[in-house]
Design a protein around this motif. Structure first.
Motif, PDB file in Angstrom:
ATOM      1  N   ARG A   1     -19.130  62.808-106.720  1.00 29.02           N
ATOM      2  CA  ARG A   1     -20.279  63.282-107.496  1.00 29.02           C
ATOM      3  C   ARG A   1     -19.864  64.445-108.378  1.00 29.02           C
ATOM      4  NH1 ARG A   1     -25.304  63.281-103.100  1.00 29.02           N
ATOM      5  NH2 ARG A   1     -25.273  61.009-102.697  1.00 29.02           N
ATOM      6  N   LYS A   2     -18.990  65.280-107.833  1.00 30.64           N
ATOM      7  CA  LYS A   2     -18.421  66.385-108.596  1.00 30.64           C
ATOM      8  C   LYS A   2     -16.976  66.542-108.171  1.00 30.64           C
ATOM      9  CE  LYS A   2     -19.143  71.203-109.922  1.00 30.64           C
ATOM     10  NZ  LYS A   2     -19.980  72.422-109.716  1.00 30.64           N
ATOM     11  N   LEU A   3     -16.072  66.295-109.102  1.00 30.70           N
ATOM     12  CA  LEU A   3     -14.651  66.390-108.792  1.00 30.70           C
ATOM     13  C   LEU A   3     -14.216  67.849-108.861  1.00 30.70           C
ATOM     14  CD1 LEU A   3     -11.973  65.020-108.156  1.00 30.70           C
ATOM     15  CD2 LEU A   3     -11.636  64.674-110.620  1.00 30.70           C
ATOM     16  N   ASN A   4     -13.944  68.426-107.705  1.00 23.85           N
ATOM     17  CA  ASN A   4     -13.521  69.822-107.643  1.00 23.85           C
ATOM     18  C   ASN A   4     -12.635  70.028-106.414  1.00 23.85           C
ATOM     19  OD1 ASN A   4     -15.326  69.808-105.480  1.00 23.85           O
ATOM     20  ND2 ASN A   4     -16.965  70.817-106.625  1.00 23.85           N
ATOM     21  N   HIS A   5     -12.265  71.273-106.178  1.00 23.58           N
ATOM     22  CA  HIS A   5     -11.380  71.572-105.048  1.00 23.58           C
ATOM     23  C   HIS A   5     -12.005  71.170-103.717  1.00 23.58           C
ATOM     24  CE1 HIS A   5      -8.976  73.550-102.077  1.00 23.58           C
ATOM     25  NE2 HIS A   5      -9.974  74.327-101.738  1.00 23.58           N
ATOM     26  N   ASP A   6     -13.302  71.395-103.557  1.00 20.24           N
ATOM     27  CA  ASP A   6     -13.960  71.058-102.292  1.00 20.24           C
ATOM     28  C   ASP A   6     -13.861  69.568-101.997  1.00 20.24           C
ATOM     29  OD1 ASP A   6     -14.642  73.686-101.892  1.00 20.24           O
ATOM     30  OD2 ASP A   6     -16.669  73.478-102.695  1.00 20.24           O
ATOM     31  N   PHE A   7     -14.059  68.744-103.013  1.00 23.19           N
ATOM     32  CA  PHE A   7     -13.945  67.298-102.830  1.00 23.19           C
ATOM     33  C   PHE A   7     -12.525  66.930-102.404  1.00 23.19           C
ATOM     34  CE2 PHE A   7     -12.768  63.124-104.505  1.00 23.19           C
ATOM     35  CZ  PHE A   7     -13.743  62.319-103.949  1.00 23.19           C
ATOM     36  N   VAL A   8     -11.538  67.477-103.096  1.00 26.85           N
ATOM     37  CA  VAL A   8     -10.143  67.169-102.777  1.00 26.85           C
ATOM     38  C   VAL A   8      -9.794  67.654-101.373  1.00 26.85           C
ATOM     39  CG1 VAL A   8      -7.748  67.752-103.376  1.00 26.85           C
ATOM     40  CG2 VAL A   8      -9.361  67.066-105.160  1.00 26.85           C
ATOM     41  N   ALA A   9     -10.278  68.824-100.988  1.00 30.46           N
ATOM     42  CA  ALA A   9      -9.981  69.362 -99.660  1.00 30.46           C
ATOM     43  C   ALA A   9     -10.518  68.452 -98.560  1.00 30.46           C
ATOM     44  CB  ALA A   9     -10.570  70.762 -99.528  1.00 30.46           C
ATOM     45  N   VAL A  10     -11.718  67.931 -98.751  1.00 37.01           N
ATOM     46  CA  VAL A  10     -12.305  67.023 -97.758  1.00 37.01           C
ATOM     47  C   VAL A  10     -11.493  65.736 -97.658  1.00 37.01           C
ATOM     48  CG1 VAL A  10     -14.305  65.574 -97.236  1.00 37.01           C
ATOM     49  CG2 VAL A  10     -14.645  67.954 -97.921  1.00 37.01           C
ATOM     50  N   GLN A  11     -11.145  65.148 -98.799  1.00 38.26           N
ATOM     51  CA  GLN A  11     -10.374  63.903 -98.787  1.00 38.26           C
ATOM     52  C   GLN A  11      -8.979  64.122 -98.197  1.00 38.26           C
ATOM     53  OE1 GLN A  11     -12.021  61.157 -99.418  1.00 38.26           O
ATOM     54  NE2 GLN A  11     -13.743  62.538 -99.862  1.00 38.26           N
ATOM     55  N   ALA A  12      -8.389  65.274 -98.489  1.00 35.14           N
ATOM     56  CA  ALA A  12      -7.067  65.590 -97.940  1.00 35.14           C
ATOM     57  C   ALA A  12      -7.111  65.676 -96.414  1.00 35.14           C
ATOM     58  CB  ALA A  12      -6.561  66.903 -98.529  1.00 35.14           C
ATOM     59  N   GLU A  13      -8.149  66.299 -95.900  1.00 36.71           N
ATOM     60  CA  GLU A  13      -8.304  66.426 -94.447  1.00 36.71           C
ATOM     61  C   GLU A  13      -8.449  65.059 -93.790  1.00 36.71           C
ATOM     62  OE1 GLU A  13      -8.411  68.510 -90.886  1.00 36.71           O
ATOM     63  OE2 GLU A  13      -8.031  69.280 -92.914  1.00 36.71           O
ATOM     64  N   LEU A  14      -9.170  64.160 -94.447  1.00 35.56           N
ATOM     65  CA  LEU A  14      -9.400  62.829 -93.887  1.00 35.56           C
ATOM     66  C   LEU A  14      -8.133  61.979 -93.877  1.00 35.56           C
ATOM     67  CD1 LEU A  14     -12.863  61.994 -95.537  1.00 35.56           C
ATOM     68  CD2 LEU A  14     -12.434  62.477 -93.114  1.00 35.56           C
ATOM     69  N   MET A  15      -7.309  62.132 -94.904  1.00 36.90           N
ATOM     70  CA  MET A  15      -6.114  61.267 -94.989  1.00 36.90           C
ATOM     71  C   MET A  15      -4.896  61.852 -94.283  1.00 36.90           C
ATOM     72  SD  MET A  15      -4.517  61.683 -98.847  1.00 36.90           S
ATOM     73  CE  MET A  15      -5.964  61.108 -99.706  1.00 36.90           C
ATOM     74  N   ARG A  16      -4.931  63.137 -93.932  1.00 41.21           N
ATOM     75  CA  ARG A  16      -3.745  63.802 -93.389  1.00 41.21           C
ATOM     76  C   ARG A  16      -3.173  63.106 -92.154  1.00 41.21           C
ATOM     77  NH1 ARG A  16      -5.631  68.622 -93.045  1.00 41.21           N
ATOM     78  NH2 ARG A  16      -4.889  69.239 -95.104  1.00 41.21           N
ATOM     79  N   PRO A  17      -3.971  62.744 -91.143  1.00 38.67           N
ATOM     80  CA  PRO A  17      -3.380  62.107 -89.959  1.00 38.67           C
ATOM     81  C   PRO A  17      -2.638  60.811 -90.268  1.00 38.67           C
ATOM     82  CG  PRO A  17      -5.609  62.857 -89.490  1.00 38.67           C
ATOM     83  CD  PRO A  17      -5.417  62.993 -90.961  1.00 38.67           C
ATOM     84  N   ALA A  18      -3.228  59.962 -91.114  1.00 37.93           N
ATOM     85  CA  ALA A  18      -2.572  58.700 -91.461  1.00 37.93           C
ATOM     86  C   ALA A  18      -1.284  58.954 -92.234  1.00 37.93           C
ATOM     87  CB  ALA A  18      -3.518  57.819 -92.282  1.00 37.93           C
ATOM     88  N   LEU A  19      -1.306  59.896 -93.164  1.00 37.00           N
ATOM     89  CA  LEU A  19      -0.108  60.214 -93.938  1.00 37.00           C
ATOM     90  C   LEU A  19       1.014  60.713 -93.034  1.00 37.00           C
ATOM     91  CD1 LEU A  19      -1.385  62.052 -97.164  1.00 37.00           C
ATOM     92  CD2 LEU A  19      -0.022  59.952 -97.073  1.00 37.00           C
ATOM     93  N   GLN A  20       0.694  61.613 -92.154  1.00 33.28           N
ATOM     94  CA  GLN A  20       1.722  62.177 -91.282  1.00 33.28           C
ATOM     95  C   GLN A  20       2.305  61.118 -90.360  1.00 33.28           C
ATOM     96  OE1 GLN A  20      -0.529  65.403 -89.508  1.00 33.28           O
ATOM     97  NE2 GLN A  20       0.196  66.875 -91.017  1.00 33.28           N
ATOM     98  N   GLN A  21       1.461  60.228 -89.863  1.00 31.82           N
ATOM     99  CA  GLN A  21       1.954  59.172 -88.990  1.00 31.82           C
ATOM    100  C   GLN A  21       2.857  58.208 -89.743  1.00 31.82           C
ATOM    101  OE1 GLN A  21      -1.154  56.820 -87.206  1.00 31.82           O
ATOM    102  NE2 GLN A  21       0.240  55.659 -85.930  1.00 31.82           N
ATOM    103  N   LEU A  22       2.452  57.831 -90.955  1.00 24.52           N
ATOM    104  CA  LEU A  22       3.260  56.898 -91.741  1.00 24.52           C
ATOM    105  C   LEU A  22       4.573  57.523 -92.175  1.00 24.52           C
ATOM    106  CD1 LEU A  22       0.369  55.359 -93.835  1.00 24.52           C
ATOM    107  CD2 LEU A  22       1.796  54.121 -92.195  1.00 24.52           C
ATOM    108  N   LEU A  23       4.552  58.796 -92.528  1.00 23.17           N
ATOM    109  CA  LEU A  23       5.779  59.475 -92.938  1.00 23.17           C
ATOM    110  C   LEU A  23       6.776  59.562 -91.775  1.00 23.17           C
ATOM    111  CD1 LEU A  23       4.363  62.322 -95.179  1.00 23.17           C
ATOM    112  CD2 LEU A  23       6.017  60.587 -95.889  1.00 23.17           C
ATOM    113  N   SER A  24       6.276  59.772 -90.587  1.00 22.74           N
ATOM    114  CA  SER A  24       7.173  59.875 -89.431  1.00 22.74           C
ATOM    115  C   SER A  24       7.754  58.516 -89.037  1.00 22.74           C
ATOM    116  CB  SER A  24       6.406  60.459 -88.237  1.00 22.74           C
ATOM    117  OG  SER A  24       5.379  59.574 -87.805  1.00 22.74           O
ATOM    118  N   ALA A  25       7.105  57.442 -89.479  1.00 20.97           N
ATOM    119  CA  ALA A  25       7.551  56.095 -89.101  1.00 20.97           C
ATOM    120  C   ALA A  25       8.538  55.489 -90.099  1.00 20.97           C
ATOM    121  CB  ALA A  25       6.349  55.170 -88.950  1.00 20.97           C
ATOM    122  N   VAL A  26       8.572  56.050 -91.319  1.00 21.64           N
ATOM    123  CA  VAL A  26       9.436  55.457 -92.370  1.00 21.64           C
ATOM    124  C   VAL A  26      10.810  56.107 -92.343  1.00 21.64           C
ATOM    125  CG1 VAL A  26       9.732  55.178 -94.845  1.00 21.64           C
ATOM    126  CG2 VAL A  26       7.476  54.884 -93.840  1.00 21.64           C
TER     127      VAL A  26
END
Length: 214
Positions: A189-214
């Motif tokens: 709805r509004k692209l700003n730091h708060d939006f990015v921070a929320v999305q980053a928090e949501l994707m962090r576990p999957a990213l870290q798991q995939l990075l450790s597996a590759v």
């Protein structure tokens, strides 16, 4: 080198927002080596405005005025994009304690020079790839061709980031490509730091798991 390359299934699918979210999630550095089109805010400027640590955003190596394929924009402006220069600069930017998130221009087969494509650069950088996709008519074909090209080139792929509203095509692409879903970034709805921070928090576990597996 600890490089993560963000590519898209085409132009305008949300690579820059996805790159900002990945950079924020990993506390990484962001770099777009080649920017073609300077009329509006550049992708580098956009990402810098969205991150909690703007200093993690590095300046482009090539800034081309024409909004076109890099090889054409460079040719029109009388410049040459040197692949070795990009690779050497990536080495200089690399830090041991944080990844370097590299945003490409368009998709895999975007030419940087006469005989050198984005896919060639990804391989030379030894980068792990995140594919950014968005649903539109023809997106299944573009997605699966992108996945096929990466698999045939033996490039390690972390997975998919989908942008926008969910569509069943997303589930089919995951199944057919056999690459992981990292996350889906909803419409902002509004692209700003708060939006990015929320999305980053949501994707962090999957990213870290995939990075450790590759």
């Amino acid at each position: 080198m600890n490089n993560i390359f963000i590519t898209g299934i085409g132009t305008g699918v949300g690579k820059t927002v996805a790159s900002a979210c990945v950079t924020e999630a990993l506390g990484a550095q962001y770099w777009k080596p080649v920017q073609a089109g300077l009329q509006d805010a550049t992708d580098t400027q956009t990402v810098r405005a969205l991150l909690s640590e703007p200093a993690n955003v590095k300046e482009e190596l090539y800034r081309l005025r024409m909004p076109a394929s890099p090889h054409l924009a460079a040719r029109t402006e009388g410049l040459t994009i040197y692949e070795d220069r990009i690779i050497e600069h990536a080495k200089q930017l690399q830090q041991a304690d944080k990844p370097l998130v590299i945003e490409g221009a368009g998709g895999l087969m975007v030419p940087l020079s006469g005989q050198y494509f984005t896919l060639d650069l990804i391989k030379a950088l030894g980068a792990k790839v995140i594919i950014v996709a968005q649903n539109y008519l023809g997106s299944i074909n573009h997605s699966l061709l992108t996945a096929m090209a990466l698999r045939n080139a033996d490039v390690p792929v972390l997975g998919w980031i989908f942008n926008g509203d969910h569509h069943t095509n997303e589930d089919d692409i995951i199944s057919w490509s056999r690459y992981h879903r990292i996350t889906r970034i909803p419409r902002a709805r509004k692209l700003n730091h708060d939006f990015v921070a929320v999305q980053a928090e949501l994707m962090r576990p999957a990213l870290q798991q995939l990075l450790s597996a590759v």
